[in-house]
Write an enzyme that holds these catalytic residues in place. Structure first.
Site, PDB file in Angstrom:
ATOM      1  CG  HIS A 158      -1.943  -1.076   1.234  1.00  0.00           C
ATOM      2  ND1 HIS A 158      -2.766  -1.355   0.169  1.00  0.00           N
ATOM      3  CD2 HIS A 158      -2.257  -1.988   2.199  1.00  0.00           C
ATOM      4  CE1 HIS A 158      -3.544  -2.378   0.470  1.00  0.00           C
ATOM      5  NE2 HIS A 158      -3.254  -2.787   1.688  1.00  0.00           N
ATOM      6  CG  ASP A 193      -2.974  -8.339   0.982  1.00  0.00           C
ATOM      7  OD1 ASP A 193      -2.188  -8.651   1.900  1.00  0.00           O
ATOM      8  OD2 ASP A 193      -3.988  -7.643   1.164  1.00  0.00           O
ATOM      9  CG  HIS A 195      -6.632  -5.146   2.001  1.00  0.00           C
ATOM     10  ND1 HIS A 195      -6.096  -6.031   2.926  1.00  0.00           N
ATOM     11  CD2 HIS A 195      -7.750  -4.627   2.562  1.00  0.00           C
ATOM     12  CE1 HIS A 195      -6.864  -6.037   4.014  1.00  0.00           C
ATOM     13  NE2 HIS A 195      -7.872  -5.202   3.815  1.00  0.00           N
ATOM     14  CG  ASP A 282      -4.912 -10.001   3.729  1.00  0.00           C
ATOM     15  OD1 ASP A 282      -4.573 -10.600   2.687  1.00  0.00           O
ATOM     16  OD2 ASP A 282      -4.604  -8.815   3.943  1.00  0.00           O
TER      17      ASP A 282
END
Length: 340
Positions: A158, A193, A195, A282
């Site tokens: 990120h 991931d 996200h 995740d």
């Protein structure tokens, strides 16, 4: 498998982040790395500490002003009357403001995308150590290893060139990609991931030499909200080198693997010399922050299919938060990759 890990991550133990307006304990804790490391050791993998970062490796991705903020910002923040122990922004430059403040409160808004990336006194050193893990694993694969795993904490996907976000400070996979580019004319990044890897996308969005493929939960109602949509294909020379595969919340193994096949088709067509995997756990059905429903068998199949690409591969740890399944997911992934 070579596993690269640094105990320096312990210098970074963020206290809080904001969730729907509520201050909550941070999910990105040192115990994450402890569980992953224990699983790697139980699996008999070769755990080593990273070598020193190659000169200029971080600077090839991140600007001097941002690095200075991470390094020196905590001391300036601590000098503020009534400041919290960690830097957390309370204002951001939005689309209507373009000023460039030099005070630490303004710099926090400039260099922190959200309230999930608090910067403490040990954050910069921990982030550098995570980047060193990614660089070391990449060097091992460039040197002839089939695969290596970088146990990076804090994670990185990120983080933009000039901005932290979502538990991330230095973009480990981007740093690895720039190092790999010194050897290979084309490098691919596969982000699994839950996200979207918005920072990685942002860093390489105008590049034709680095392919970014991301499978992630639909961002319309999930972090990072403002990036990760299917129509984001790159810009300039990078048009076509960015592939987002957003998935409905609740997606399980079957549909996930179908989407993964589309990502693999893009990777094969791109013909990279090296593959970097932003490895998040995740997307697991058991993850406390996740909204997808992958099983341990699903992760095993992902690992086997990644291995079947028969590309030199660097696995770089991203997300995956505290549950009783976290260590087992890593053990299954590494074992399934090696068994292919």
């Amino acid at each position: 498998m070579l596993v690269v890990h640094s105990e320096e991550h312990r210098h970074h133990a963020p206290r809080h982040f904001l969730v729907r307006g509520a201050l909550q304990p941070s999910a990105e804790q040192p115990e994450r790395a402890d569980r992953l490391l224990a699983a790697a050791r139980r699996g008999g993998h070769d755990v080593v500490a990273p070598a020193a970062l190659p000169a200029g490796a971080i600077e090839a991705v991140h600007g001097a002003a941002y690095l200075g903020f991470l390094r020196d910002g905590p001391a300036a923040w601590a000098a503020l009357p009534g400041a919290a122990p960690e830097i957390m922004p309370n204002i951001h430059p939005n689309r209507h403001m373009a000023g460039r403040p030099t005070g630490i409160v303004g710099l926090a808004g400039q260099h922190q995308a959200d309230t999930a990336c608090p910067v403490g006194a040990g954050t910069y050193d921990a982030a550098r150590a995570a980047a060193a893990c990614a660089a070391h694993a990449t060097a091992a694969v460039l040197g002839g290893a089939r695969v290596a795993y970088a146990l990076c904490r804090p994670p990185g996907h990120h983080a933009y060139a000039d901005m932290a976000g979502g538990f991330c400070y230095l973009n480990n996979v981007a740093i690895a990609a720039e190092l790999a580019r010194k050897t290979h004319p084309r490098v691919a990044i596969l982000d699994i991931d839950v996200h979207h890897g918005n920072g990685t996308q942002g860093i390489f969005y105008d590049r034709a030499d680095i392919l970014f493929v991301s499978l992630h939960a639909d961002p319309n109602s999930y972090y990072p909200y403002f990036a990760g949509y299917a129509d984001e294909r790159g810009t300039g020379a990078g048009i076509g080198a960015n592939l987002n595969l957003p998935l409905p919340h609740g997606t399980g193994d079957h549909d996930y693997l179908d989407a993964l096949g589309r990502g693999f088709a893009a990777i094969r067509s791109f013909a990279p010399g090296l593959l970097l995997v932003s490895l998040g756990f995740d997307a697991s059905a058991h993850d406390p922050l996740g909204v997808l429903k992958l099983t341990e068998s699903g992760f095993a199949e992902i690992a086997r299919r990644v291995a079947a690409l028969e590309l030199p591969t660097v696995l770089i740890q991203e997300g995956g938060y505290l549950s009783d399944h976290l260590g087992g997911l890593l053990a299954t992934f590494l074992g399934s990759f090696e068994a292919r």
